[in-house]
Write a protein that holds these residues in place. Sequence first.
Motif, mmCIF file in Angstrom:
data_model
loop_
_atom_site.group_PDB
_atom_site.id
_atom_site.type_symbol
_atom_site.label_atom_id
_atom_site.label_comp_id
_atom_site.label_asym_id
_atom_site.label_seq_id
_atom_site.Cartn_x
_atom_site.Cartn_y
_atom_site.Cartn_z
ATOM 1 N N GLU A 193 -6.236 44.198 10.035
ATOM 2 C CA GLU A 193 -5.370 43.889 8.897
ATOM 3 C C GLU A 193 -5.993 44.245 7.552
ATOM 4 O O GLU A 193 -5.291 44.292 6.541
ATOM 5 C CB GLU A 193 -5.001 42.401 8.911
ATOM 6 C CG GLU A 193 -4.113 41.969 10.069
ATOM 7 C CD GLU A 193 -2.664 42.403 9.904
ATOM 8 O OE1 GLU A 193 -2.311 42.884 8.814
ATOM 9 O OE2 GLU A 193 -1.898 42.267 10.878
ATOM 10 N N VAL A 194 -7.301 44.519 7.525
ATOM 11 C CA VAL A 194 -7.922 44.923 6.266
ATOM 12 C C VAL A 194 -7.329 46.240 5.770
ATOM 13 O O VAL A 194 -7.376 46.545 4.581
ATOM 14 C CB VAL A 194 -9.456 45.031 6.421
ATOM 15 C CG1 VAL A 194 -9.857 46.277 7.211
ATOM 16 C CG2 VAL A 194 -10.142 45.042 5.054
ATOM 17 N N PHE A 195 -6.719 47.013 6.682
ATOM 18 C CA PHE A 195 -6.113 48.286 6.302
ATOM 19 C C PHE A 195 -4.633 48.139 5.951
ATOM 20 O O PHE A 195 -3.946 49.138 5.750
ATOM 21 C CB PHE A 195 -6.289 49.311 7.423
ATOM 22 C CG PHE A 195 -7.726 49.696 7.655
ATOM 23 C CD1 PHE A 195 -8.354 50.608 6.835
ATOM 24 C CD2 PHE A 195 -8.450 49.104 8.682
ATOM 25 C CE1 PHE A 195 -9.681 50.950 7.036
ATOM 26 C CE2 PHE A 195 -9.774 49.436 8.895
ATOM 27 C CZ PHE A 195 -10.391 50.360 8.065
ATOM 28 N N SER A 196 -4.149 46.912 5.885
ATOM 29 C CA SER A 196 -2.759 46.670 5.509
ATOM 30 C C SER A 196 -2.556 47.039 4.036
ATOM 31 O O SER A 196 -3.468 46.871 3.211
ATOM 32 C CB SER A 196 -2.419 45.193 5.735
ATOM 33 O OG SER A 196 -1.065 44.952 5.504
ATOM 34 N N PRO A 197 -1.393 47.574 3.688
ATOM 35 C CA PRO A 197 -0.227 47.821 4.535
ATOM 36 C C PRO A 197 -0.311 49.104 5.358
ATOM 37 O O PRO A 197 0.487 49.310 6.261
ATOM 38 C CB PRO A 197 0.910 47.930 3.512
ATOM 39 C CG PRO A 197 0.255 48.479 2.296
ATOM 40 C CD PRO A 197 -1.113 47.874 2.261
#
Length: 485
Positions: A193-197
Motif C-alpha cells: 500500500e505504500v505505492f498507493s494509489p
Amino acid sequence: MSEHRRPVTIVVPVYDDLPGLERCIEALLDTVDFERDRVLLANDVGPNVDAVERRLLELVGEHPGFEYVRNEANLGFVGNCNRAVLELDQTGNDVLLLNSDTVPMPGFLDEMTAVLGSDDTIGVVCARSDNATIASYPFARRNPRSTIAPRRTRELHGRTKYLLPRFTVAPVAMGFCFLIRREMVDRFGLFDEVFSPGYGEENDFCLRINEHGFTAVLANRALVLHAGSTSFSGDRGPSLRLEHERILLERYPFYAGALALFLARYRDAVDVFADTFLPDDDVVRVALHVPLDLSDEVLARVRAVLAAAPDHVVVTVVVSSKQIRRARQELPGVAIAVGGRPRQVFDIAVALGALTTFAQLSALNANAPRWLLVDPVAQDARWAHAVENHRASALDRLLRRYENRSTAWTGAADLVRLVEVVAETEIDPSALRARWQAVTDIAEATGLLVHRSTVSFRRLTALSLGARNPRIVARLRAVTGRRGA
C-alpha cells in the motif's frame, strides 16, 4: 494448449475511460475461454461511476463468465487490485491483472498460461505490447522520432514472434497485463500500500518474489495492445513516479543495474533488432562509425558519403564521446550519435576504417544487425607490425567472424551502392544471436559494461526533490539518466 492448465481469474480494475473499457470488454468476449476462465470487473468509483456502471452491465449482461463489483469508495489502483484479488476472488485461480485500456489479441491468455506453466520458478508473466516500456515491441526503433502504431506492432509481432524465444526473463513485469501464479499471492500477498494509489507497485512485487527465487518473464508470443496511463493528471503522475522510484531504489539498490543488465544482456538479439526485420518504410538507415583518429582524410570521406547518399539512404555519424565536439564543428547539420543508443537501431552499421578499441566494436554491435567493414586491419607478415597492431588485429578477427561484407575504399558512390546491397541481405537470427552474445560477454567480462548494484545518494536526493517539485522532472530525468521501467 494443455487441457490441464490452471484456470485464470482476469481482474479488470475499472475507474473511468469508458471508450477504452468498451474495447477491452469486447476483446475479452472474443478471446477468453469462459468454460475455464472468468472475468472480475472491479469498479473503483471514478468520476463517472454511474455511467460507467450502466454501460458495463449493458456489455456483459447476464454473461456467466463475468462478475461485477462496485467498491463503496475509491480505493486507488493498488487498493482496488488488492481487494479484488485478496478478498473478492475466492476461486484459488491464478490471477491476471488487466488494465481497462488494453485490447488483448487472440490466443494471448493461452500463451501466457503456457509460459507460466512451463517452469515452477516463474511467478509472474506479462505480454508484449505496443506501449509497455521494456515489454514494448519493438523496444528500439529504426526511426526514434516515430511513434509505434498498434497496427505496426501487430504486423511486426506476427511476422517475427516465432523467431523469438518463448519467454525472456526480466527484472520486472509490466502491470498492464500481469499474470500471477496463485502461490505467489498466497505466500507473499499482493501490492504494498505504500505505492498507493499507483506506480511502481508491480515492480516491487516482482523484486520481492525474486528475493525468494521466483522470476518475472515476458511472454514473447502473446500480444496485448495498451493505450497507456491517463489516471493521474497534472503534476500528480510525475510526482508519484519519482517518489515511488525512490522507494524502489532504497529497497532494491540493484534495481537500476538490473534494468541496464537486462537491456544489455538478457534480451534476445532478434528482440533487440526487431524493427529491422520488417522495415516500415523504404529508407535505409545507416550508422557510419568513424575511427578514433578523426583525421582530415576521414572527415573528407564522411562528407563524400553524405553527399553521395540519395534521399532514401539516411546516414547518422557515430563517434566516441571524445570526438563529439570536433564532429559537430566539422559536420554542421549532420546527424551525429555517441556510441550505441538503446532506443535506436539501424539497418546497417558501416565501420569507415579499422576499429581499434573494444568500445567501438561494442557500439557497432548495439547499432545494427548487419556490418559492412571499410578498409579493415591490413594483414602484415612483419612481426614488428604484428606486435604493434596486435590489439586491432584481435578485434578484426572478431569483426570478420560476424561481418556481412568488407571492402576497400574506392569512393563514396561505390560504398553507398554496396550499403544498399548489404541492407537488402536477409538477417540470419542464429548468426545475429551468436554475435550479440559473444560481444556482450566480452564487454561485461572486461569491465566495459558495468551494472552497478548500488544507488547513489545523489540520485535518491534528486528523486525526492523532484517528487516535491514536478516542474523539474524532465531535467532530473536527463541528469539521472532514467530510461524507465
